[in-house]
Design a protein around this motif. Structure first.
Motif, PDB file in Angstrom:
ATOM      1  N   ALA A  13      25.534   3.056  -3.061  1.00 18.99           N
ATOM      2  CA  ALA A  13      26.608   3.418  -4.909  1.00 18.99           C
ATOM      3  C   ALA A  13      26.944   4.551  -4.941  1.00 18.99           C
ATOM      4  O   ALA A  13      25.646   5.389  -4.992  1.00 18.99           O
ATOM      5  N   LYS A  14      27.732   4.724  -4.960  1.00 12.72           N
ATOM      6  CA  LYS A  14      27.868   6.446  -5.264  1.00 12.72           C
ATOM      7  C   LYS A  14      28.219   6.551  -6.945  1.00 12.72           C
ATOM      8  O   LYS A  14      29.412   4.802  -7.432  1.00 12.72           O
ATOM      9  N   LEU A  15      28.641   7.293  -7.889  1.00 14.86           N
ATOM     10  CA  LEU A  15      29.137   7.635  -9.381  1.00 14.86           C
ATOM     11  C   LEU A  15      30.096   8.043  -9.398  1.00 14.86           C
ATOM     12  O   LEU A  15      29.678   9.484  -8.470  1.00 14.86           O
ATOM     13  N   TRP A  16      31.224   8.288  -9.815  1.00 15.00           N
ATOM     14  CA  TRP A  16      32.740   8.966  -9.780  1.00 15.00           C
ATOM     15  C   TRP A  16      32.855   9.554 -10.804  1.00 15.00           C
ATOM     16  O   TRP A  16      32.837   8.684 -11.650  1.00 15.00           O
ATOM     17  N   ASN A  17      33.149  11.190 -11.016  1.00 15.40           N
ATOM     18  CA  ASN A  17      33.409  11.480 -12.541  1.00 15.40           C
ATOM     19  C   ASN A  17      34.840  11.254 -12.266  1.00 15.40           C
ATOM     20  O   ASN A  17      35.608  11.735 -10.794  1.00 15.40           O
ATOM     21  N   VAL A  18      35.822  10.918 -13.025  1.00 15.87           N
ATOM     22  CA  VAL A  18      36.818  10.650 -13.095  1.00 15.87           C
ATOM     23  C   VAL A  18      37.734  11.710 -12.658  1.00 15.87           C
ATOM     24  O   VAL A  18      38.726  11.848 -12.605  1.00 15.87           O
ATOM     25  N   ASN A  19      36.973  13.103 -13.658  1.00 15.65           N
ATOM     26  CA  ASN A  19      38.118  14.707 -13.960  1.00 15.65           C
ATOM     27  C   ASN A  19      37.832  15.224 -12.897  1.00 15.65           C
ATOM     28  O   ASN A  19      38.645  15.955 -11.930  1.00 15.65           O
ATOM     29  N   THR A  20      37.073  15.130 -12.420  1.00 16.66           N
ATOM     30  CA  THR A  20      36.290  16.345 -11.446  1.00 16.66           C
ATOM     31  C   THR A  20      36.188  15.712 -10.177  1.00 16.66           C
ATOM     32  O   THR A  20      36.629  16.786  -8.961  1.00 16.66           O
ATOM     33  N   GLY A  21      36.289  14.474  -9.833  1.00 19.15           N
ATOM     34  CA  GLY A  21      36.232  13.828  -7.352  1.00 19.15           C
ATOM     35  C   GLY A  21      34.778  14.012  -7.612  1.00 19.15           C
ATOM     36  O   GLY A  21      34.495  13.584  -6.660  1.00 19.15           O
ATOM     37  N   LYS A  22      33.806  14.584  -8.657  1.00 17.38           N
ATOM     38  CA  LYS A  22      32.398  14.729  -8.072  1.00 17.38           C
ATOM     39  C   LYS A  22      31.572  13.278  -7.761  1.00 17.38           C
ATOM     40  O   LYS A  22      31.651  12.988  -8.866  1.00 17.38           O
ATOM     41  N   ASN A  23      30.927  13.587  -6.850  1.00 17.84           N
ATOM     42  CA  ASN A  23      29.976  11.998  -6.956  1.00 17.84           C
ATOM     43  C   ASN A  23      28.488  12.699  -6.705  1.00 17.84           C
ATOM     44  O   ASN A  23      28.109  13.420  -6.237  1.00 17.84           O
ATOM     45  N   TYR A  24      27.979  11.057  -7.284  1.00 20.92           N
ATOM     46  CA  TYR A  24      26.463  11.068  -6.934  1.00 20.92           C
ATOM     47  C   TYR A  24      26.490   9.704  -6.168  1.00 20.92           C
ATOM     48  O   TYR A  24      27.152   8.576  -6.487  1.00 20.92           O
ATOM     49  N   THR A  25      25.101   9.618  -5.724  1.00 19.69           N
ATOM     50  CA  THR A  25      24.551   8.756  -5.007  1.00 19.69           C
ATOM     51  C   THR A  25      23.663   8.287  -4.836  1.00 19.69           C
ATOM     52  O   THR A  25      22.857   9.053  -4.772  1.00 19.69           O
ATOM     53  N   PHE A  26      23.206   6.923  -4.376  1.00 21.55           N
ATOM     54  CA  PHE A  26      21.972   6.070  -4.257  1.00 21.55           C
ATOM     55  C   PHE A  26      22.203   5.455  -3.719  1.00 21.55           C
ATOM     56  O   PHE A  26      22.594   4.761  -3.175  1.00 21.55           O
ATOM     57  N   GLY A  27      20.913   6.175  -3.107  1.00 20.30           N
ATOM     58  CA  GLY A  27      20.999   5.618  -1.884  1.00 20.30           C
ATOM     59  C   GLY A  27      19.098   4.639  -1.960  1.00 20.30           C
ATOM     60  O   GLY A  27      19.352   4.220  -2.235  1.00 20.30           O
ATOM     61  N   GLY A  28      18.774   4.147  -0.455  1.00 15.96           N
ATOM     62  CA  GLY A  28      17.389   4.255  -0.119  1.00 15.96           C
ATOM     63  C   GLY A  28      16.818   2.281  -0.288  1.00 15.96           C
ATOM     64  O   GLY A  28      15.956   2.383  -0.385  1.00 15.96           O
ATOM     65  N   ASN A  29      18.623   1.818   0.091  1.00  8.08           N
ATOM     66  CA  ASN A  29      18.419   0.440  -0.154  1.00  8.08           C
ATOM     67  C   ASN A  29      18.250  -0.120   0.956  1.00  8.08           C
ATOM     68  O   ASN A  29      19.292   0.353   2.150  1.00  8.08           O
ATOM     69  N   VAL A  30      17.971  -1.528   1.502  1.00  4.59           N
ATOM     70  CA  VAL A  30      17.427  -2.122   2.452  1.00  4.59           C
ATOM     71  C   VAL A  30      18.669  -3.385   2.609  1.00  4.59           C
ATOM     72  O   VAL A  30      18.427  -3.970   3.396  1.00  4.59           O
ATOM     73  N   ASN A  31      20.128  -3.772   2.047  1.00  3.33           N
ATOM     74  CA  ASN A  31      20.491  -4.213   2.192  1.00  3.33           C
ATOM     75  C   ASN A  31      21.719  -3.926   1.550  1.00  3.33           C
ATOM     76  O   ASN A  31      22.274  -2.766   0.891  1.00  3.33           O
ATOM     77  N   TYR A  32      22.692  -4.410   2.047  1.00  3.94           N
ATOM     78  CA  TYR A  32      24.704  -4.277   1.471  1.00  3.94           C
ATOM     79  C   TYR A  32      24.307  -4.309   0.215  1.00  3.94           C
ATOM     80  O   TYR A  32      23.817  -5.437  -1.058  1.00  3.94           O
ATOM     81  N   ILE A  33      25.303  -3.699  -0.735  1.00  5.17           N
ATOM     82  CA  ILE A  33      25.455  -3.016  -2.677  1.00  5.17           C
ATOM     83  C   ILE A  33      26.510  -4.744  -2.173  1.00  5.17           C
ATOM     84  O   ILE A  33      27.330  -4.244  -1.791  1.00  5.17           O
ATOM     85  N   LEU A  34      26.395  -5.655  -3.318  1.00  3.47           N
ATOM     86  CA  LEU A  34      27.437  -6.791  -3.656  1.00  3.47           C
ATOM     87  C   LEU A  34      27.717  -7.163  -4.579  1.00  3.47           C
ATOM     88  O   LEU A  34      29.182  -6.844  -4.446  1.00  3.47           O
ATOM     89  N   ASP A  35      27.797  -5.869  -5.512  1.00  8.23           N
ATOM     90  CA  ASP A  35      28.917  -5.512  -6.651  1.00  8.23           C
ATOM     91  C   ASP A  35      28.034  -4.745  -7.356  1.00  8.23           C
ATOM     92  O   ASP A  35      26.974  -3.704  -8.281  1.00  8.23           O
ATOM     93  N   VAL A  36      28.823  -3.605  -8.423  1.00  8.72           N
ATOM     94  CA  VAL A  36      28.512  -3.002  -8.904  1.00  8.72           C
ATOM     95  C   VAL A  36      29.320  -3.254 -10.114  1.00  8.72           C
ATOM     96  O   VAL A  36      29.780  -3.292 -10.654  1.00  8.72           O
TER      97      VAL A  36
END
Length: 359
Positions: A13-36
């Protein structure tokens, strides 16, 4: 409105800054991410896989909560206006309810369905409509988490060979009416105060319903380009609209109730109508029609507080149509064939596009 979130099949999953376009990634998941989803105050992001739920602090980008349960199969997450988090699951496991700021010992909404097909919220009355298999709708108060009503379509109209699932549900903005249509073709209206059925139309074959902003009208999409508008005062038809040649793909009332906007999918001869049409809410007369040459509109929505429309076209191009100046502005260009999903924030006038290459 500072961030938006995305999830992909690479189990991140990624969290994006609307103004800068920079993103922060959250990994380490064993299954597909279904919803945020985000909390109403924007301070927390939650994402779910089929087996677990994770809470992220959007200020320092750290995980602040986790919940997993053996045997549960989560599929969707939604924050309520009061900050509670709802997580739906497959089967009879119920809907999980987490209090604001907590991620342990959730309560459950013990609905009676073996699976949930649709969940619709009505913030004005704090009601939540839950639909599953069969022509049944359960209404819950999401503040008290108590079931307040149980509705069932008139069984004499059921057609099991076609299907017995509720297709579309709409609350009137004033909270007085609940409208629903099913894959059987039946449509029914209930008074949420008296619980009485006020209208049953088994032969109109409605597929989508929408109330006007002032709750005085209900429009229903039927087959072969047919629409009908009812008065909620006496539930008599006000007028029919038949200006499209085939299936109407979307219908929306203008936020001020000035007109109804529609798009459609093409006629039976194979020719297509690449237009958006605007109809009078007084008599159903066609006011204007605008062409989008070459491709059909997939989505149309009014931007809140503006006399503008967001258009998502079949070729994955996006436009904003200004109703005051009758001008069309294209938002995106370049390669668009690999779009996997899109997100709309019409209140802020924002659009997020996710492509299959992860961009």
């Amino acid at each position: 409105g500072k961030y938006f979130a995305t999830a992909s099949n690479d189990q991140t999953a990624k969290l994006w800054n609307v103004n800068t376009g920079k993103n922060y990634t959250f990994g380490g998941n064993v299954n597909y991410i279904l919803d945020v989803t985000f909390s109403p105050d924007g301070k927390t992001m939650v994402y779910i896989t089929s087996s677990d739920i994770k809470w992220i602090d959007t200020k320092n980008f750290k995980q602040i909560g986790y919940y997993g349960r053996s045997g549960a199969i989560f599929n969707r997450a939604k924050f309520l206006p009061n900050g509670k988090l709802l997580v739906t699951s497959h089967g009879t496991d119920g809907i999980y309810v987490f209090e604001p700021g907590t991620n342990t010992k959730p309560a459950k909404i013990p609905h009676s369905f073996t699976s949930i097909s649709t969940l619709v919220l009505d913030p004005a009355s704090h009601q939540m409509a839950i639909m599953g298999q069969g022509l049944t709708i359960e209404i819950w108060d999401y503040l008290t988490m108590q079931k307040t009503a149980f509705y069932h379509f008139d069984t004499e109209y059921e057609t099991p060979n076609i299907g017995t699932t509720v297709k579309s549900v709409a609350f009137s903005p004033d909270g007085q009416w609940l409208a629903a249509c099913a894959y059987t073709g039946e449509m029914q209206i209930w008074n949420t105060v008296t619980k009485e059925s006020k209208l049953s139309r088994p032969n109109d074959w409605m597929s989508q319903l929408e109330f006007s902003p002032d709750s005085k009208q209900l429009v229903g999409i039927g087959n072969k380009g047919f629409m009908r508008v009812w008065s909620t005062q006496n539930w008599e038809p006000l007028f029919d609209i038949t200006g499209h040649q085939s299936t109407i793909s979307s219908v929306h009332y203008h936020p001020a109730g000035q007109f109804i906007a529609t798009t459609y999918e093409g006629d039976q001869s194979g020719s297509n109508d690449y237009s958006i049409k605007f109809w009078s809410t007084e008599n159903g007369v066609l006011l204007r029609s605008y062409q989008l040459t070459g491709y059909l509109p997939k989505f149309v929505g009014f931007l809140e507080g503006q006399n503008k429309i967001l258009i998502h076209r079949e070729d994955e191009q996006f436009f904003v149509f200004d109703l005051d100046y009758l001008s069309l502005q294209q938002l995106n260009s370049g390669a668009t064939s690999n779009i996997s999903t899109t997100g709309y924030d019409l209140s802020q006038g924002r659009l997020a596009i996710a492509r299959k290459d992860g961009s």
